[in-house]
Enzyme design. Structure first.
Site, mmCIF file in Angstrom:
data_model
loop_
_atom_site.group_PDB
_atom_site.id
_atom_site.type_symbol
_atom_site.label_atom_id
_atom_site.label_comp_id
_atom_site.label_asym_id
_atom_site.label_seq_id
_atom_site.Cartn_x
_atom_site.Cartn_y
_atom_site.Cartn_z
ATOM 1 C CG ASP A 73 -6.254 -0.694 4.430
ATOM 2 O OD1 ASP A 73 -6.058 -1.691 5.146
ATOM 3 O OD2 ASP A 73 -5.338 -0.069 3.853
ATOM 4 C CG HIS A 98 -4.359 -2.568 8.593
ATOM 5 N ND1 HIS A 98 -4.423 -3.460 7.539
ATOM 6 C CD2 HIS A 98 -4.100 -3.313 9.701
ATOM 7 C CE1 HIS A 98 -4.193 -4.687 7.982
ATOM 8 N NE2 HIS A 98 -4.002 -4.635 9.294
ATOM 9 C CG ASP A 100 -4.842 -3.204 1.981
ATOM 10 O OD1 ASP A 100 -4.865 -4.451 1.846
ATOM 11 O OD2 ASP A 100 -3.968 -2.601 2.629
ATOM 12 C CG ASP A 122 -2.492 1.578 5.513
ATOM 13 O OD1 ASP A 122 -2.333 0.711 6.414
ATOM 14 O OD2 ASP A 122 -2.805 1.286 4.360
ATOM 15 C CG HIS A 142 -2.328 0.572 0.829
ATOM 16 N ND1 HIS A 142 -3.475 0.316 1.543
ATOM 17 C CD2 HIS A 142 -2.709 1.412 -0.182
ATOM 18 C CE1 HIS A 142 -4.479 0.986 0.987
ATOM 19 N NE2 HIS A 142 -4.047 1.651 -0.055
ATOM 20 C CD GLU A 198 -0.282 -4.383 1.435
ATOM 21 O OE1 GLU A 198 0.264 -5.509 1.580
ATOM 22 O OE2 GLU A 198 0.244 -3.312 1.798
ATOM 23 C CG HIS A 240 2.457 -1.963 4.350
ATOM 24 N ND1 HIS A 240 1.787 -3.145 4.126
ATOM 25 C CD2 HIS A 240 2.931 -2.058 5.618
ATOM 26 C CE1 HIS A 240 1.843 -3.913 5.191
ATOM 27 N NE2 HIS A 240 2.535 -3.287 6.108
HETATM 28 MN MN LIG Z 1 -3.452 -0.692 3.566
#
Ligand SMILES: [Mn+2]
Length: 300
Positions: free
Chosen positions: A125, A127, A227, A129, A103, A272, A142
């Protein structure tokens, strides 16, 4: 009018520590991306891959050893090359499809898109990030890409594309369910809109999609950064950081279908996908299905 897709592969695996995500662009192409786009009525213009050095041939640059961000000079170089390639080669009449890689590539792709168009960014996603070298437990870039895009992070990454920064109201996230402790504080203070998995569970993906479209109603275009770890690992096991409790197969599809209906999506990151960790290329196949859905493929 003929429809076009412009494909850029970015086989970046320096932003995290699970080898194999560099094969993501190959795996997605191998899942018959080109043929399926053609069947859907698109002409695909594939620009090939951005050059990324192998981790083994580019040992950590020790001039930056004091910064907790692995392969920082190399990641910055690839992001800058990605940015330049998109700025120079992306056809005006084409949907931009940017296939990672991890990412961290979005630092290059979104900077390029944001300079050309008035966009909202939908970050799908597990997450957020939103780490920086100061907060990151792993030092993997990432997990820092959105922080950089909002203007916080190592200077070498902020410099990509001449330091274009997103406003917090340009960012919405869906699918979030795994956030580091100090990172969570930055997310809460950032002003971006995060629709966690709890909100998807409580309200349903349709309501969440409409909230995002409403947030971006004054934006001309939407860039989607997908992602694959946003999807539950039951469906998409080939990712570096799988987290249970993600979007179901149908929730992910429906989200893409609703975004397609808006007619505003101009470009997309697909990141990813890791064939080494995958089960018979399933995750790349789901990635291709998501791409087709966001480009307007319907059931009937
Ligand atoms: Mn990500």
């Amino acid at each position: 009018m003929q429809k076009h897709v412009n494909i850029f592969g970015i086989p970046m695996d320096l932003g995290q520590n699970r080898r194999g995500v560099d094969m993501g662009p190959s795996a997605v192409r191998y899942a018959q991306l080109g043929e399926k786009l053609q069947t859907l009525g698109y002409i695909a213009h594939d620009e090939g891959n951005i050059t990324v050095s192998q981790a083994e041939e580019s040992p950590e640059d020790y001039t930056d050893k004091h910064i907790n961000a692995h392969f920082l000079p190399q990641v910055a170089k690839v992001c800058q090359a990605t940015y330049s390639s998109i700025v120079e080669c992306w056809r005006d009449d084409a949907f931009g499809l940017f296939i990672g890689g991890d990412h961290s590539v979005s630092i290059g792709t979104i900077t390029a898109v944001a300079q050309r168009k008035n966009i909202g960014v939908l970050w799908i996603d597990a997450h957020t990030d939103m780490n920086t070298p100061e907060t990151s437990p792993s030092g993997n870039i990432h997990g820092m890409s959105m922080a950089v895009l909002l203007g916080d992070g190592p200077q070498k990454l902020l410099d990509v594309g001449g330091h274009t920064v997103l406003d917090p109201d340009q960012v919405a996230m869906i699918g979030v369910r795994d956030v580091d402790k100090d990172e969570a504080m930055r997310v809460r203070e950032s002003g971006i809109t995060v629709h966690t998995m709890r909100e998807v569970d409580e309200n349903g993906i349709v309501a969440i999609a409409h909230r995002v479209l409403d947030q971006f109603k004054d934006r001309d275009h939407i860039h989607v950064s997908l992602d694959l770890d946003s999807c539950d690992p039951r469906y998409a096991p080939g990712v570096g950081t799988p987290v249970f409790g993600g979007l179901s197969y149908r929730e992910a599809h429906l989200l893409m279908e609703l975004l397609a209906d808006s007619g505003k999506v101009c470009s997309m990151d697909v990141v990813e996908v890791n064939p080494i960790l995958d089960d018979r290329n399933r995750t790349a196949e789901i990635a291709v299905e998501m791409i087709l859905s966001i480009l307007g493929k319907n059931i009937l």
